[in-house]
Design an enzyme around this catalytic site. Structure first.
Site, PDB file in Angstrom:
ATOM      1  N   HIS A 161     -25.356 -10.117 -15.172  1.00 12.70           N
ATOM      2  CA  HIS A 161     -24.756 -11.341 -14.638  1.00 12.70           C
ATOM      3  C   HIS A 161     -23.234 -11.165 -14.611  1.00 12.70           C
ATOM      4  O   HIS A 161     -22.643 -10.667 -15.574  1.00 12.70           O
ATOM      5  CB  HIS A 161     -25.157 -12.506 -15.548  1.00 12.70           C
ATOM      6  CG  HIS A 161     -24.476 -13.780 -15.210  1.00 12.70           C
ATOM      7  ND1 HIS A 161     -24.284 -14.201 -13.914  1.00 12.70           N
ATOM      8  CD2 HIS A 161     -23.927 -14.737 -15.998  1.00 12.70           C
ATOM      9  CE1 HIS A 161     -23.654 -15.356 -13.925  1.00 12.70           C
ATOM     10  NE2 HIS A 161     -23.425 -15.706 -15.173  1.00 12.70           N
ATOM     11  N   CYS A 217     -27.571 -19.510 -14.905  1.00 11.08           N
ATOM     12  CA  CYS A 217     -27.270 -18.196 -14.317  1.00 11.08           C
ATOM     13  C   CYS A 217     -28.449 -17.229 -14.412  1.00 11.08           C
ATOM     14  O   CYS A 217     -28.475 -16.218 -13.724  1.00 11.08           O
ATOM     15  CB  CYS A 217     -26.052 -17.589 -15.006  1.00 11.08           C
ATOM     16  SG  CYS A 217     -24.659 -18.707 -15.004  1.00 11.08           S
ATOM     17  N   ASN A 234     -17.999 -15.944 -10.583  1.00  9.33           N
ATOM     18  CA  ASN A 234     -19.321 -16.190 -11.170  1.00  9.33           C
ATOM     19  C   ASN A 234     -20.107 -17.102 -10.220  1.00  9.33           C
ATOM     20  O   ASN A 234     -19.840 -18.295 -10.146  1.00  9.33           O
ATOM     21  CB  ASN A 234     -19.126 -16.840 -12.548  1.00  9.33           C
ATOM     22  CG  ASN A 234     -20.443 -17.166 -13.236  1.00  9.33           C
ATOM     23  OD1 ASN A 234     -21.506 -17.070 -12.642  1.00  9.33           O
ATOM     24  ND2 ASN A 234     -20.357 -17.576 -14.495  1.00  9.33           N
TER      25      ASN A 234
HETATM   26  O1  UT7 Z   1     -22.254 -17.913 -16.446  1.00 10.99           O
HETATM   27  C1  UT7 Z   1     -22.784 -18.677 -17.501  1.00 10.99           C
HETATM   28  C2  UT7 Z   1     -22.411 -18.126 -18.807  1.00 10.99           C
HETATM   29  N1  UT7 Z   1     -20.985 -18.192 -18.966  1.00 10.99           N
HETATM   30  C3  UT7 Z   1     -20.348 -17.229 -19.562  1.00 10.99           C
HETATM   31  O2  UT7 Z   1     -20.956 -16.259 -19.924  1.00 10.99           O
HETATM   32  C4  UT7 Z   1     -18.871 -17.430 -19.819  1.00 10.99           C
HETATM   33  C5  UT7 Z   1     -18.497 -16.776 -21.112  1.00 10.99           C
HETATM   34  N2  UT7 Z   1     -17.119 -17.037 -21.498  1.00 10.99           N
HETATM   35  C6  UT7 Z   1     -16.050 -16.464 -20.917  1.00 10.99           C
HETATM   36  O3  UT7 Z   1     -16.179 -15.721 -19.963  1.00 10.99           O
HETATM   37  C7  UT7 Z   1     -14.690 -16.707 -21.526  1.00 10.99           C
HETATM   38  O4  UT7 Z   1     -14.846 -17.377 -22.748  1.00 10.99           O
HETATM   39  C8  UT7 Z   1     -13.718 -17.543 -20.602  1.00 10.99           C
HETATM   40  C9  UT7 Z   1     -13.276 -16.707 -19.430  1.00 10.99           C
HETATM   41  C10 UT7 Z   1     -14.425 -18.791 -20.112  1.00 10.99           C
HETATM   42  C11 UT7 Z   1     -12.477 -17.944 -21.380  1.00 10.99           C
HETATM   43  O5  UT7 Z   1     -11.832 -16.785 -21.927  1.00 10.99           O
HETATM   44  P1  UT7 Z   1     -11.433 -16.739 -23.461  1.00 10.99           P
HETATM   45  O6  UT7 Z   1     -10.755 -15.449 -23.659  1.00 10.99           O
HETATM   46  O7  UT7 Z   1     -12.673 -17.010 -24.268  1.00 10.99           O
HETATM   47  O8  UT7 Z   1     -10.397 -17.915 -23.574  1.00 10.99           O
HETATM   48  P2  UT7 Z   1     -10.429 -19.219 -24.514  1.00 10.99           P
HETATM   49  O9  UT7 Z   1     -11.364 -20.235 -23.950  1.00 10.99           O
HETATM   50  O10 UT7 Z   1     -10.614 -18.807 -25.931  1.00 10.99           O
HETATM   51  O11 UT7 Z   1      -8.952 -19.718 -24.308  1.00 10.99           O
HETATM   52  C12 UT7 Z   1      -7.834 -18.934 -24.712  1.00 10.99           C
HETATM   53  C13 UT7 Z   1      -6.565 -19.605 -24.215  1.00 10.99           C
HETATM   54  C14 UT7 Z   1      -6.494 -21.096 -24.555  1.00 10.99           C
HETATM   55  O12 UT7 Z   1      -5.141 -21.418 -24.835  1.00 10.99           O
HETATM   56  P3  UT7 Z   1      -4.619 -21.526 -26.354  1.00 10.99           P
HETATM   57  O13 UT7 Z   1      -5.458 -22.602 -26.965  1.00 10.99           O
HETATM   58  O14 UT7 Z   1      -4.865 -20.182 -26.972  1.00 10.99           O
HETATM   59  O15 UT7 Z   1      -3.192 -21.876 -26.182  1.00 10.99           O
HETATM   60  C15 UT7 Z   1      -6.897 -21.768 -23.278  1.00 10.99           C
HETATM   61  O16 UT7 Z   1      -6.358 -23.062 -23.152  1.00 10.99           O
HETATM   62  O17 UT7 Z   1      -6.504 -19.528 -22.784  1.00 10.99           O
HETATM   63  C16 UT7 Z   1      -6.271 -20.839 -22.251  1.00 10.99           C
HETATM   64  N3  UT7 Z   1      -6.895 -20.909 -20.933  1.00 10.99           N
HETATM   65  C17 UT7 Z   1      -6.241 -20.604 -19.801  1.00 10.99           C
HETATM   66  N4  UT7 Z   1      -4.994 -20.184 -19.561  1.00 10.99           N
HETATM   67  C18 UT7 Z   1      -4.644 -19.947 -18.293  1.00 10.99           C
HETATM   68  C19 UT7 Z   1      -8.173 -21.277 -20.642  1.00 10.99           C
HETATM   69  N5  UT7 Z   1      -8.349 -21.208 -19.304  1.00 10.99           N
HETATM   70  C20 UT7 Z   1      -7.177 -20.803 -18.771  1.00 10.99           C
HETATM   71  C21 UT7 Z   1      -6.754 -20.536 -17.460  1.00 10.99           C
HETATM   72  N6  UT7 Z   1      -5.502 -20.107 -17.262  1.00 10.99           N
HETATM   73  N7  UT7 Z   1      -7.579 -20.671 -16.404  1.00 10.99           N
END
Ligand code: UT7
Length: 331
Positions: free
Chosen positions: A258, A116, A288
């Site tokens: 970004h 990115c 993104n």
């Molecule tokens: O562009 C390159 C660089 N990338 C970034 O900068 C991305 C940085 N990271 C992020 O933006 C965030 O970490 C995400 C948007 C990718 C994820 O958000 P998060 O708040 O960090 O969620 P998480 O991965 O900690 O997941 C929390 C929960 C999990 O469920 P449990 O284990 O708490 O039951 C995931 O399974 O959310 C669940 N989850 C979803 N639920 C519904 C993950 N993806 C989804 C989804 N829909 N699409």
């Protein structure tokens, strides 16, 4: 020692494919919800390339607009740098394919793999060539078609990415010109390279039936680990250029970061003490688009008159590598 020449952005353009996929469409594909995607990321829609579209097609459309905006012809370009991790082919570079689409040749054309941060890396390289006098007009593009390397069964990643291209022309500026590059900072921390990766298709794991079956040609990301590093490293890149130029965050007219997550964008703005009205956000429309997010946001903000000539604009990005960088310009 001062550089012999100044560099500036003389034109911008953007292009996104026609097809739009919104959060409700995604609800039908994976176990997700509009509510989760909106509250966790700030995204609503993203554009998705058609079967026939490749990165150079999107890049070409954006580049034509950038040239028009700069009042230049393709023959005026003396270098092409493309930031992308989803080029037309593993090789040759998308920049060379773009050169051929324009029917121009005999100058350097190459791609940058910085995830990115691709456009920020490419713009920083272009800045050096302009400032030392080796080039006059460089076409610098961030383009991505991540939809074609997305695992559409993985809700952790498939809701996040969109396709698009942002093009900029980086040109030699007169010393009297208010528009100019002020400073840039790029960096990488390879120790966490495996947090964001397309595992197969290279020399470590060549393509095989098994690699395709295991979805190893798609984007793998440990999002929550990257989240904290994203804020920290973009802050550090911004802080470095501000301090080096004896500038206070209050003097910044616009912050373009970004567009990976609205919460990351807001956290960075707060950490830098930049008023939220000065932070450019378009994540709800495009998701993104990786290397394309910043040049797309810049083009939109210039065209809709938000960013005006002479405004002090700070840009920052973060991505696979893990790479990071910032760029400070007078628009
Ligand atoms: O562009 C390159 C660089 N990338 C970034 O900068 C991305 C940085 N990271 C992020 O933006 C965030 O970490 C995400 C948007 C990718 C994820 O958000 P998060 O708040 O960090 O969620 P998480 O991965 O900690 O997941 C929390 C929960 C999990 O469920 P449990 O284990 O708490 O039951 C995931 O399974 O959310 C669940 N989850 C979803 N639920 C519904 C993950 N993806 C989804 C989804 N829909 N699409």
């Amino acid at each position: 020692m001062a550089a012999p020449y100044n560099a500036k952005i003389s034109g911008t353009g953007m292009y996104v494919p026609d097809k739009i996929l919104n959060n409700f469409d995604l609800e039908k594909i994976v176990d997700t919800s509009d509510e989760w995607i909106r509250t966790r990321t700030g995204m609503f829609e993203r554009h998705i390339a058609s079967e026939n579209e490749a990165a150079s097609d999107l890049a070409y459309n954006a580049a034509v607009l950038a040239l028009e905006n700069a009042n230049l012809k393709a023959k005026n370009i003396d270098m092409i740098i493309v930031g992308s991790i989803s080029g037309d082919h593993p090789f040759p570079s998308t920049a060379c394919i773009l050169q051929s689409k324009f029917g121009i040749k005999n100058f350097p054309a190459f791609d940058i793999s910085a995830g990115c941060t691709g456009w920020i890396y490419a713009a920083n390289i272009a800045k050096q060539y302009i400032e030392n006098g080796a080039a006059e007009n460089i076409l610098v593009i961030g383009v991505e078609i991540l939809s074609k390397i997305t695992n559409w069964k993985d809700r952790n990643t498939c809701v996040l990415f969109g396709d698009g291209a942002g093009a900029t022309i980086i040109s030699r500026a007169d010393y009297s010109d208010i528009s100019r590059f002020i400073d840039a900072e790029i960096s990488a921390d390879g120790s966490s390279y495996d947090l964001l990766i397309q595992e197969a298709g290279g020399s470590r794991m060549p393509a095989s039936r098994q690699s395709v079956k295991d979805n190893l040609h798609t984007v793998y990301m440990e999002g929550n680990k990257i989240f904290k590093l994203a804020v920290r490293s973009m802050y550090s890149a911004c802080d470095t250029v501000l301090k080096r130029n004896h500038l206070d965050a209050k003097s910044i007219d616009w912050l373009i970061t970004h567009q990976a997550n609205l919460r990351i964008i807001e956290s960075l703005g707060k950490k830098l003490h930049i008023d939220e009205n000065k932070v450019i956000v378009n994540i709800e429309k495009y998701g993104n688009t990786s290397a394309a997010t910043i040049p797309i946001a810049l083009d939109e903000a210039l065209r809709n008159g938000k960013i005006r000539r002479g405004d002090l604009v700070l840009m920052a990005s973060f991505g696979a590598g893990l790479t990071s960088g910032s760029l400070l310009i007078r628009a």
